[in-house]
Scaffold this active site. Structure first.
Site, mmCIF file in Angstrom:
data_model
loop_
_atom_site.group_PDB
_atom_site.id
_atom_site.type_symbol
_atom_site.label_atom_id
_atom_site.label_comp_id
_atom_site.label_asym_id
_atom_site.label_seq_id
_atom_site.Cartn_x
_atom_site.Cartn_y
_atom_site.Cartn_z
ATOM 1 N N ASP A 116 54.642 25.262 54.417
ATOM 2 C CA ASP A 116 55.847 25.580 53.659
ATOM 3 C C ASP A 116 57.033 24.931 54.357
ATOM 4 O O ASP A 116 57.003 24.704 55.578
ATOM 5 C CB ASP A 116 56.073 27.086 53.562
ATOM 6 C CG ASP A 116 57.141 27.430 52.518
ATOM 7 O OD1 ASP A 116 56.798 27.493 51.328
ATOM 8 O OD2 ASP A 116 58.310 27.593 52.893
ATOM 9 N N GLU A 157 61.611 24.466 53.994
ATOM 10 C CA GLU A 157 62.902 24.648 53.330
ATOM 11 C C GLU A 157 63.703 23.378 53.558
ATOM 12 O O GLU A 157 63.589 22.738 54.607
ATOM 13 C CB GLU A 157 63.646 25.856 53.895
ATOM 14 C CG GLU A 157 62.891 27.169 53.814
ATOM 15 C CD GLU A 157 62.594 27.626 52.401
ATOM 16 O OE1 GLU A 157 63.393 27.292 51.498
ATOM 17 O OE2 GLU A 157 61.574 28.303 52.194
ATOM 18 N N HIS A 168 61.913 32.818 51.873
ATOM 19 C CA HIS A 168 62.740 31.610 51.916
ATOM 20 C C HIS A 168 63.015 31.154 53.346
ATOM 21 O O HIS A 168 63.924 30.353 53.574
ATOM 22 C CB HIS A 168 64.040 31.758 51.117
ATOM 23 C CG HIS A 168 63.813 31.931 49.650
ATOM 24 N ND1 HIS A 168 63.145 30.995 48.895
ATOM 25 C CD2 HIS A 168 64.142 32.939 48.806
ATOM 26 C CE1 HIS A 168 63.078 31.417 47.646
ATOM 27 N NE2 HIS A 168 63.664 32.592 47.567
ATOM 28 N N ASP A 209 57.168 32.396 54.396
ATOM 29 C CA ASP A 209 56.585 31.961 53.124
ATOM 30 C C ASP A 209 55.171 31.416 53.316
ATOM 31 O O ASP A 209 54.287 31.657 52.487
ATOM 32 C CB ASP A 209 57.472 30.907 52.462
ATOM 33 C CG ASP A 209 58.740 31.505 51.861
ATOM 34 O OD1 ASP A 209 58.947 32.721 52.009
ATOM 35 O OD2 ASP A 209 59.528 30.750 51.264
#
Length: 202
Positions: free
Chosen positions: A23, A25, A162, A167
């Site tokens: 994952d 961001e 997030h 996540d």
């Protein structure tokens, strides 16, 4: 002819095998115009999370306000963090040649591809599976299929979503639920069967 290690992994029941959940961001959703600021991966072996990788990443510029609100990551947190060029080798070593799993994994792979092409001169070619697509097929009665909504449906703690490590961990737990459901109901759990299911061909 002898099978390669990768092909054997892809024929394994993933409840017994190894895969890595990723994952990230980023500063935005446009891959070409955005940079990663938070990167994580968790290794799952035999249905258990055995190892975690996580790092903040300095993007080279201030992050947008909407991303601060979404992730809780601030510019001050990113100052002094390594660049993606610096963390990429360790991330790729952690992932290895394993099957990669993610929630809307195609987007994450687009970012990884951008960086492997830029710094390695080649694409990221690991086989991948998407929990978003699989959850829609395996759990068709849910109202929504965001990572948070699916996690809450199973009673998983969702504080801190997030952020990449949170996540990735939630995605791993959801994927294990998907694998258990498919194995106990249909006796399937290998990569090829799951890929067919993703495409609606099962």
């Amino acid at each position: 002819m002898k099978s390669s290690p990768k092909s054997l992994k892809m024929r394994d029941n993933l409840l017994d095998g190894t895969f890595v959940v990723i994952d990230l961001e980023a500063t935005g959703f446009d891959v070409e115009k955005s940079e990663v600021i938070d990167l994580a991966a968790v290794r799952v072996e035999g249905g258990i999370i055995t190892e975690k990788f996580s790092t903040l990443v300095y993007p080279g510029y201030f992050i947008p306000e909407r991303i601060k609100k979404l992730t809780g990551i601030t510019n001050a947190m990113l100052v002094g963090q390594p660049t993606i060029e610096e963390v990429l080798p360790e991330f790729l070593e952690f992932v290895g040649d394993n099957i990669v799993v993610g929630h809307f994994v195609e987007q994450d792979i687009k970012f990884i591809n951008k960086y492997t092409k830029q710094y390695r001169g080649k694409k990221f070619r690991n086989p991948s599976l998407c929990t978003l697509k699989l959850a829609r097929k395996v759990f068709p009665g849910l109202k929504k299929y965001s990572l948070k909504e699916i996690a809450e449906n199973f009673g998983f703690e969702t504080n801190g979503v997030h952020r990449a490590l949170k996540d990735a961990t939630l995605t791993a737990e959801i994927f294990i639920k998907i694998l258990e459901e498919l194995w106990f109901k249909y006796g399937i759990g290998d990569y090829y069967s799951l890929k067919r299911l993703e495409k609606g061909k099962f």
